[in-house]
Structure formats: C-alpha cells, structure tokens
Design a protein around this motif. Structure first.
Motif: not given
Length: 85
Positions: A39-57, A59-64
């Motif tokens: 669950l902690i890993f999933i939370g980190f990956v979702i946080f990473l996906g949201i951060s990548l989406f906010i920064n305009g990346i 492909f990386g956010s979709i992959l996350s």
C-alpha cells in the motif's frame, strides 16, 4: 558452546519452515506487513503519477498509473484468495 545452541535453534526453524508448522499469528503478521508495504508503494507510485501529470509529463504519468493499477489488482487478488492450509 554457544555455537551449538544456535545450531539447534537453526535446525528447529528449518524444520518448522520445511514442514509448514508456521503459526497462524506469524502468517497474519507477515501478510499484514506485506500488505502495508504494498500500500505504501502504491501510494508512492500514485503520488509520482500525479506529480508527473502536473509537470506535463503525460507518458510517465500514464505509465505510473498503469503500474499502480497493476499492483492494486495484485493486492486485491491476494487478499481475496482462499487461505492456504
């Protein structure tokens, strides 16, 4: 002399592990730790996906999000599986 004491302890642990004599409490603690870590890993990956989406990346956010969905699926299937003897 202490070496023989640890050798006997190791033999008893090996016997319990090989003959599936692990207590239910130990199994539940292990499953709980694994679930919490996942669950902690999933939370980190979702946080990473949201951060990548906010920064305009995009492909990386979709992959996350795909990786997070895959691990959520695995965790749900693992928790819903029948208990092993």
């Amino acid at each position: 002399m202490a070496d023989l004491h640890y050798r006997e302890k190791l033999r008893s642990i090996e016997k319990a592990a090989s003959s599936s004599q692990v207590s239910d409490k130990a199994k539940n603690i292990g499953m709980g730790c694994f679930s919490l870590g996942t669950l902690i890993f999933i939370g980190f990956v979702i946080f990473l996906g949201i951060s990548l989406f906010i920064n305009g990346i995009i492909f990386g956010s979709i992959l996350s999000f795909i990786v997070a969905a895959f691990f959520i699926f695995i965790l749900i299937k693992l928790l819903a599986a029948p208990m092993l003897p």
